[in-house]
Design a protein around this motif. Structure first.
Motif, PDB file in Angstrom:
ATOM      1  N   ARG A 127       4.063  10.001  -9.634  1.00  0.00           N
ATOM      2  CA  ARG A 127       3.510  10.144 -10.982  1.00  0.00           C
ATOM      3  C   ARG A 127       2.721  11.445 -11.119  1.00  0.00           C
ATOM      4  NH1 ARG A 127       1.320   4.055 -12.662  1.00  0.00           N
ATOM      5  NH2 ARG A 127       3.031   3.629 -14.126  1.00  0.00           N
ATOM      6  N   GLU A 128       1.899  11.747 -10.136  1.00  0.00           N
ATOM      7  CA  GLU A 128       1.105  12.965 -10.208  1.00  0.00           C
ATOM      8  C   GLU A 128       1.989  14.205 -10.125  1.00  0.00           C
ATOM      9  OE1 GLU A 128      -1.708  12.315  -7.070  1.00  0.00           O
ATOM     10  OE2 GLU A 128      -3.150  11.300  -8.411  1.00  0.00           O
ATOM     11  N   GLY A 129       3.045  14.129  -9.316  1.00  0.00           N
ATOM     12  CA  GLY A 129       3.976  15.247  -9.244  1.00  0.00           C
ATOM     13  C   GLY A 129       4.693  15.486 -10.559  1.00  0.00           C
TER      14      GLY A 129
ATOM     15  N   ALA B 168       8.311  11.946 -21.496  1.00  0.00           N
ATOM     16  CA  ALA B 168       6.912  11.965 -21.071  1.00  0.00           C
ATOM     17  C   ALA B 168       6.083  10.947 -21.850  1.00  0.00           C
ATOM     18  CB  ALA B 168       6.338  13.368 -21.252  1.00  0.00           C
ATOM     19  N   ALA B 169       6.316  10.859 -23.157  1.00  0.00           N
ATOM     20  CA  ALA B 169       5.568   9.908 -23.979  1.00  0.00           C
ATOM     21  C   ALA B 169       5.897   8.469 -23.588  1.00  0.00           C
ATOM     22  CB  ALA B 169       5.872  10.143 -25.458  1.00  0.00           C
ATOM     23  N   HIS B 170       7.154   8.207 -23.285  1.00  0.00           N
ATOM     24  CA  HIS B 170       7.541   6.867 -22.831  1.00  0.00           C
ATOM     25  C   HIS B 170       6.796   6.490 -21.549  1.00  0.00           C
ATOM     26  CE1 HIS B 170      10.002   3.468 -21.601  1.00  0.00           C
ATOM     27  NE2 HIS B 170      10.271   4.098 -20.466  1.00  0.00           N
ATOM     28  N   LEU B 171       6.754   7.411 -20.601  1.00  0.00           N
ATOM     29  CA  LEU B 171       6.075   7.135 -19.341  1.00  0.00           C
ATOM     30  C   LEU B 171       4.564   7.017 -19.527  1.00  0.00           C
ATOM     31  CD1 LEU B 171       7.937   9.311 -16.684  1.00  0.00           C
ATOM     32  CD2 LEU B 171       8.178   6.897 -17.206  1.00  0.00           C
ATOM     33  N   ALA B 172       4.045   7.665 -20.559  1.00  0.00           N
ATOM     34  CA  ALA B 172       2.603   7.598 -20.818  1.00  0.00           C
ATOM     35  C   ALA B 172       2.195   6.242 -21.377  1.00  0.00           C
ATOM     36  CB  ALA B 172       2.192   8.712 -21.777  1.00  0.00           C
ATOM     37  N   TRP B 173       2.914   5.733 -22.375  1.00  0.00           N
ATOM     38  CA  TRP B 173       2.416   4.560 -23.092  1.00  0.00           C
ATOM     39  C   TRP B 173       3.163   3.255 -22.858  1.00  0.00           C
ATOM     40  CZ3 TRP B 173       1.713   9.379 -25.647  1.00  0.00           C
ATOM     41  CH2 TRP B 173       0.356   9.746 -25.740  1.00  0.00           C
ATOM     42  N   ALA B 174       4.387   3.285 -22.350  1.00  0.00           N
ATOM     43  CA  ALA B 174       5.068   2.017 -22.045  1.00  0.00           C
ATOM     44  C   ALA B 174       4.292   1.172 -21.028  1.00  0.00           C
ATOM     45  CB  ALA B 174       6.486   2.280 -21.553  1.00  0.00           C
TER      46      ALA B 174
ATOM     47  N   ASN C 184      -2.626   6.715 -15.955  1.00  0.00           N
ATOM     48  CA  ASN C 184      -1.692   5.733 -15.392  1.00  0.00           C
ATOM     49  C   ASN C 184      -1.562   5.898 -13.879  1.00  0.00           C
ATOM     50  OD1 ASN C 184      -1.243   4.921 -18.019  1.00  0.00           O
ATOM     51  ND2 ASN C 184       0.822   5.766 -18.148  1.00  0.00           N
ATOM     52  N   ALA C 185      -1.527   7.148 -13.428  1.00  0.00           N
ATOM     53  CA  ALA C 185      -1.410   7.404 -11.992  1.00  0.00           C
ATOM     54  C   ALA C 185      -2.631   6.885 -11.246  1.00  0.00           C
ATOM     55  CB  ALA C 185      -1.230   8.902 -11.739  1.00  0.00           C
TER      56      ALA C 185
ATOM     57  N   THR D 159       0.830  -1.205   0.000  1.00  0.00           N
ATOM     58  CA  THR D 159       0.000   0.000   0.000  1.00  0.00           C
ATOM     59  C   THR D 159       0.864   1.255   0.000  1.00  0.00           C
ATOM     60  OG1 THR D 159      -1.770  -1.155   1.177  1.00  0.00           O
ATOM     61  CG2 THR D 159      -1.790   1.257   1.248  1.00  0.00           C
ATOM     62  N   ALA D 160       1.933   1.236   0.799  1.00  0.00           N
ATOM     63  CA  ALA D 160       2.840   2.378   0.858  1.00  0.00           C
ATOM     64  C   ALA D 160       3.522   2.597  -0.492  1.00  0.00           C
ATOM     65  CB  ALA D 160       3.886   2.162   1.948  1.00  0.00           C
ATOM     66  N   LEU D 161       3.935   1.503  -1.139  1.00  0.00           N
ATOM     67  CA  LEU D 161       4.575   1.616  -2.450  1.00  0.00           C
ATOM     68  C   LEU D 161       3.606   2.184  -3.476  1.00  0.00           C
ATOM     69  CD1 LEU D 161       6.971   1.047  -4.340  1.00  0.00           C
ATOM     70  CD2 LEU D 161       6.062  -1.258  -4.666  1.00  0.00           C
ATOM     71  N   SER D 162       2.356   1.712  -3.455  1.00  0.00           N
ATOM     72  CA  SER D 162       1.347   2.213  -4.384  1.00  0.00           C
ATOM     73  C   SER D 162       1.095   3.700  -4.179  1.00  0.00           C
ATOM     74  CB  SER D 162       0.053   1.419  -4.206  1.00  0.00           C
ATOM     75  OG  SER D 162      -0.957   1.916  -5.055  1.00  0.00           O
TER      76      SER D 162
END
Length: 219
Positions: free
Chosen positions: A15-17, A45-51, A96-97, A5-8
């Motif tokens: 991610r939101e930051g 940013a695109a990598h983090l969005a769709w990978a 994703n977040a 839970t802490a990791l999540s």
């Protein structure tokens, strides 16, 4: 609160930051180089969005299209995805977040690694604040130090080899690793080192720094 839970919660916060940081950038900053060779901020940013949402079938097709090279597929796919535009990237990152999406076959900590390390890839070249949570050091260090070849090629190479012969000690949290002369630094500096990013002179201190000098490009 359980470790999972802490990791999540930590992953979602990071991610939101990162999305908040991206939303505040202007067009020139989106087009600026990141710490990742050949990638602009928009490509990171695109990598983090769709990978994290690339399905197994689509991933296999992409691998074939890029000569079955994982690194080539990752590098070129990010640039291709960046053409989808700023708003689509931001919307997917927000989704994703919320959903906790992560790449197929990867453990939950991989999503935190992407958010924290790629966050540094964007913020540092732009001179932006964004302190790494000290509590993220232990899980992220364990992840990269425990990732074997050839999978470690996608998390900055062999962290074990990079820090062999020294003892890493965090200055802002209770964490240490390895044997040998000491190398002390913040969680941020140690993560940059472990994940194969440039570490500025003075960011790490101790008798073990000369041992790492050639590996850091400081020789």
């Amino acid at each position: 609160m359980s470790d999972a839970t802490a990791l999540s919660a930590l992953t979602r916060s990071q991610r939101e930051g990162f999305v908040d940081t991206l939303e505040a950038l202007g067009p020139h900053e989106w087009a600026a180089p990141s710490l990742c060779d050949g990638w602009r901020v928009v490509d990171v940013a695109a990598h983090l969005a769709w990978a994290p949402v690339l399905g197994a079938g689509a991933g296999a097709v992409a691998m074939a299209r890029h000569g079955f090279s994982m690194n080539r597929m990752i590098a070129r796919s990010a640039v291709e995805w960046s053409a989808r535009g700023r708003q689509a990237i931001l919307d997917q990152l927000r989704d994703n977040a919320r959903s906790g999406a992560r790449p197929v076959g990867m453990p939950p900590v991989a999503a935190l690694a992407d958010a924290v390390v790629h966050g540094l890839d964007v913020r540092r070249p732009l001179g932006l604040p964004g302190q790494v949570p000290p509590e993220s050091l232990a899980p992220l260090a364990d992840f990269t130090l425990g990732t074997p070849w050839p999978l470690n090629a996608v998390v900055g190479g062999s962290a074990r080899r990079r820090v062999a012969g020294v003892r890493l000690v965090a200055s802002d949290t209770d964490w240490a690793y390895g044997e040998g002369p000491e190398v002390r630094g913040s969680a941020e500096a140690l993560l940059l080192l472990l994940y194969g990013r440039h570490v500025a002179r003075g960011a790490i201190l101790g008798d073990g720094v000369p041992v790492l000098a050639s590996r850091l490009g400081h020789a």
